[in-house]
Design a protein around this motif. Structure first.
Motif, PDB file in Angstrom:
ATOM      1  N   ALA A 172       0.837  -1.205   0.000  1.00 48.41           N
ATOM      2  CA  ALA A 172       0.000   0.000   0.000  1.00 48.41           C
ATOM      3  C   ALA A 172       0.869   1.251   0.000  1.00 48.41           C
TER       4      ALA A 172
ATOM      5  N   GLN B 259       1.296   4.041  -3.099  1.00 53.54           N
ATOM      6  CA  GLN B 259       1.131   5.485  -2.894  1.00 53.54           C
ATOM      7  C   GLN B 259       2.357   6.236  -3.417  1.00 53.54           C
TER       8      GLN B 259
ATOM      9  N   GLU C  20      -6.643   5.208 -12.312  1.00 57.10           N
ATOM     10  CA  GLU C  20      -7.824   4.602 -11.687  1.00 57.10           C
ATOM     11  C   GLU C  20      -7.480   3.246 -11.077  1.00 57.10           C
TER      12      GLU C  20
ATOM     13  N   ASP D  83      -5.455   3.833  -7.916  1.00 58.61           N
ATOM     14  CA  ASP D  83      -6.332   4.200  -6.802  1.00 58.61           C
ATOM     15  C   ASP D  83      -7.090   2.988  -6.267  1.00 58.61           C
ATOM     16  N   ALA D  84      -7.572   2.143  -7.164  1.00 54.08           N
ATOM     17  CA  ALA D  84      -8.301   0.932  -6.747  1.00 54.08           C
ATOM     18  C   ALA D  84      -7.380  -0.015  -5.988  1.00 54.08           C
TER      19      ALA D  84
ATOM     20  N   ILE E 149      -4.712   0.839  -4.199  1.00 55.20           N
ATOM     21  CA  ILE E 149      -4.477   1.438  -2.884  1.00 55.20           C
ATOM     22  C   ILE E 149      -5.668   1.166  -1.976  1.00 55.20           C
ATOM     23  N   GLU E 150      -6.857   1.326  -2.503  1.00 53.03           N
ATOM     24  CA  GLU E 150      -8.068   1.075  -1.716  1.00 53.03           C
ATOM     25  C   GLU E 150      -8.186  -0.399  -1.324  1.00 53.03           C
ATOM     26  N   SER E 151      -7.879  -1.301  -2.249  1.00 51.21           N
ATOM     27  CA  SER E 151      -8.005  -2.728  -1.935  1.00 51.21           C
ATOM     28  C   SER E 151      -6.965  -3.174  -0.910  1.00 51.21           C
TER      29      SER E 151
ATOM     30  N   ALA F 155      -5.987  -1.416   1.554  1.00 50.47           N
ATOM     31  CA  ALA F 155      -6.267  -0.762   2.836  1.00 50.47           C
ATOM     32  C   ALA F 155      -6.937  -1.688   3.841  1.00 50.47           C
TER      33      ALA F 155
ATOM     34  N   GLN G 229      -8.293  -8.970   2.875  1.00 51.99           N
ATOM     35  CA  GLN G 229      -9.176  -9.545   1.870  1.00 51.99           C
ATOM     36  C   GLN G 229      -9.129 -11.061   1.902  1.00 51.99           C
TER      37      GLN G 229
ATOM     38  N   GLU H 225      -6.915  -1.527   9.066  1.00 52.79           N
ATOM     39  CA  GLU H 225      -6.819  -0.838   7.809  1.00 52.79           C
ATOM     40  C   GLU H 225      -5.825   0.308   7.900  1.00 52.79           C
TER      41      GLU H 225
END
Length: 144
Positions: free
Chosen positions: A66, A70, A114, A117-118, A120-122, A124, A127, A140
């Motif tokens: 992550a 970034q 995009e 960003d996805a 980075i979000e996943s 966080a 899973q 998180e």
């Protein structure tokens, strides 16, 4: 303080320690993480997995990736520099971790904002093996 709150406060201390170490480009050891939580490493390891659904190692890898994703937002920083800045010993080790967790390469992510960003979000939140967020877990990434 009841046992559940006690355990969660210990896990939160461990997660904070992991985040700080990874943020500094360090590779935290299980002994140090358990010490930060104030528990024996054997007891801590069991509690951590039970509370978060992932091992400390999984969390460390996820946090490192992550942070690296970034860093990849900065076009002046190479993929290799991003890998080294979060503690990977080689760009190959970084590429392997990216492929395993995100099923893509850092260069490919960098070229598509995009998808970056996805990713980075996943990263966080923990899973499942098929990429679905685990419900109700609070390990998180909140800062870097």
């Amino acid at each position: 303080m009841n046992q559940k709150h006690y355990t969660l406060s210990r896990i939160e201390k461990a997660v904070s320690f992991i985040a700080d170490e990874v943020g500094d480009g360090e590779e935290p050891e299980l002994d140090a993480i358990a010490d930060a939580a104030g528990l024996s490493k054997f007891h801590f390891h069991r509690l951590y997995k039970l509370a978060t659904g992932e091992t400390c190692r999984d969390t460390i890898i996820r946090f490192r990736l992550a942070r690296a994703t970034q860093i990849l937002r900065d076009p002046q920083i190479t993929v290799t520099e991003a890998a080294f800045s979060v503690g990977y010993a080689s760009s190959q080790a970084f590429a392997k971790a990216m492929k395993r967790l995100l099923d893509t390469s850092a260069s490919s992510l960098r070229s598509d904002g995009e998808r970056l960003d996805a990713a980075i979000e996943s990263l966080a939140v923990p899973q499942t093996a098929d990429g679905e967020p685990l419900p109700d877990l609070k390990v998180e990434i909140a800062r870097f």
